[in-house]
Enzyme design. Sequence first.
Site, mmCIF file in Angstrom:
data_model
loop_
_atom_site.group_PDB
_atom_site.id
_atom_site.type_symbol
_atom_site.label_atom_id
_atom_site.label_comp_id
_atom_site.label_asym_id
_atom_site.label_seq_id
_atom_site.Cartn_x
_atom_site.Cartn_y
_atom_site.Cartn_z
ATOM 1 N N ARG A 33 0.859 -1.191 0.000
ATOM 2 C CA ARG A 33 0.000 0.000 0.000
ATOM 3 C C ARG A 33 0.890 1.233 0.000
ATOM 4 O O ARG A 33 1.823 1.350 0.787
ATOM 5 C CB ARG A 33 -0.889 -0.010 1.239
ATOM 6 C CG ARG A 33 -1.637 1.296 1.516
ATOM 7 C CD ARG A 33 -2.546 1.110 2.717
ATOM 8 N NE ARG A 33 -3.150 2.347 3.186
ATOM 9 C CZ ARG A 33 -2.824 2.975 4.312
ATOM 10 N NH1 ARG A 33 -1.875 2.469 5.106
ATOM 11 N NH2 ARG A 33 -3.436 4.089 4.661
ATOM 12 N N ARG A 74 -9.691 18.156 10.214
ATOM 13 C CA ARG A 74 -8.699 18.290 11.276
ATOM 14 C C ARG A 74 -8.789 19.653 11.954
ATOM 15 O O ARG A 74 -9.288 20.622 11.373
ATOM 16 C CB ARG A 74 -7.280 18.135 10.709
ATOM 17 C CG ARG A 74 -6.986 16.783 10.085
ATOM 18 C CD ARG A 74 -5.544 16.733 9.612
ATOM 19 N NE ARG A 74 -5.223 15.489 8.933
ATOM 20 C CZ ARG A 74 -4.872 14.366 9.548
ATOM 21 N NH1 ARG A 74 -4.814 14.337 10.873
ATOM 22 N NH2 ARG A 74 -4.591 13.276 8.866
ATOM 23 N N LYS A 220 -13.202 2.498 0.399
ATOM 24 C CA LYS A 220 -12.922 2.372 1.829
ATOM 25 C C LYS A 220 -14.199 2.726 2.604
ATOM 26 O O LYS A 220 -14.633 3.878 2.582
ATOM 27 C CB LYS A 220 -11.767 3.291 2.221
ATOM 28 C CG LYS A 220 -10.442 2.898 1.571
ATOM 29 C CD LYS A 220 -9.363 3.944 1.792
ATOM 30 C CE LYS A 220 -8.946 4.043 3.234
ATOM 31 N NZ LYS A 220 -7.827 5.014 3.410
ATOM 32 N N THR A 278 -6.813 -1.779 9.569
ATOM 33 C CA THR A 278 -6.693 -0.892 10.731
ATOM 34 C C THR A 278 -6.396 -1.638 12.032
ATOM 35 O O THR A 278 -7.198 -2.439 12.510
ATOM 36 C CB THR A 278 -7.946 -0.009 10.947
ATOM 37 O OG1 THR A 278 -8.369 0.532 9.696
ATOM 38 C CG2 THR A 278 -7.611 1.131 11.901
#
Length: 454
Positions: A33, A74, A220, A278
């Site tokens: 990845r 964020r 995803k 994850t």
Amino acid sequence: MVRRTKIVATLGPATDDPKMLDKIIEAGVDLVRINFSHGSPEEHLDRVEKLRNRARAHGRQVGVLADLQGPKIRIQNFKDGPIELEEGATFILDSDCGSGDGNQERVGIAYKQLVEDSKRGDTLLLDDGRLVFWVDEVTSHEIVCRVVVGGVLSDRKGINKQGGGLSAPALTDKDREDVKLAAKMEADYLAVSFPRTADDMNQARELLRAAGGKAGLVAKIERAEALEVTEEIIAASDAIMVARGDLGVEIGDAALPPVQKSLIQQARTMNKAVITATQMMESMITNQIPTRAEVFDVANAVLDGTDAVMLSAETATGMYPDKAISAMDRVCREAEKQELAMTSEHRIHTQFTHVDEAIAMASMYTANHLKVKAIAALTESGDTPLWMSRISSGIPIYALTPHISSRRRVTLFRGVYPLSFKPEGSDHAEVNREAIDELLRRVAVREGHLVILT
């Protein structure tokens, strides 16, 4: 026993040494990845080139998954470093606050739309859920919060909204440029972060094709609202990734296990590949052996039928990238010995729409009811091996193809192994003999073994 579940490892500073690349290839990595959230385009291109060179030297085919960053919601930076927030304190997320002006009372937000997406009563989770804020009031530029779960808050930490509902588009300007980068590096798969609808995947595919890329698209699943339209998203994709980080924050940890099982089953039913990702072996960032909980996590994903399990920081920045892959390899192999991992009722009551799919299903039915040692699929695109790999079985499927793009594509499919094969003749019997000779040459089968060819 040949491992059927594929291992995806994230490349990073910890794997840049050619010797470490050799070690992770020898440990059994199937795909790498490339995380576009970190690093420069030059670093990414260099890593892919080095990986492919080393894989070629080992006689291995290793696929490349390019992972778009997506819209990261964020906070901005603090003026004097990290702060500590106590339970019950008031803290303000302020869209007018400067990027480096955060203090004990407030901090700026990179995603200005968050103010419009929030209302009184919402729960916001920061730093992967480590801090929890309850929204008390929303003004034209402030989200006034009460701290429910406190802790240390530092620069650029992510924000999630419990239950979902953030309006940020799946593809940012950076992502659009990175799609071109993925096409340039000839990535085999392109992962799209935070898709909310099938339209997000269709748009990504159009951008990729316009850039000359031929990669398969991986959706995803990490937004709560995506769970309401998973069938449409899966249909618009070539594979999905159960991205448990942000998804777990939005829907809650306790809801993750059944959602993971459901997504894996749904993807397999729709003939799409699935990656589970994850924190699968997070402790191995700094330790040489996984925790028992991590072992169970990986094994359960294998028993659920996932095509691949993924390592992130464990290999990108961890101390023992090769050991993390080896540990995952051991756990996968042991889990695959269980009967549950070798039995299937996949599409047993379904009418097929493709002749090739019917052939694939008939081949697997035959293989599972005879003492077949291997299945050899002569394939152009890799579709037939994909369809066959949806049937749980302990029988290896060898994808024989002259096309390197197809060999790279099947590195993601559970129980499928790519072989370079270009028959010299055109007569069916002659081609079949050549295919068997190739399996014998590679010691995939021996004289006297029963093999099915498609």
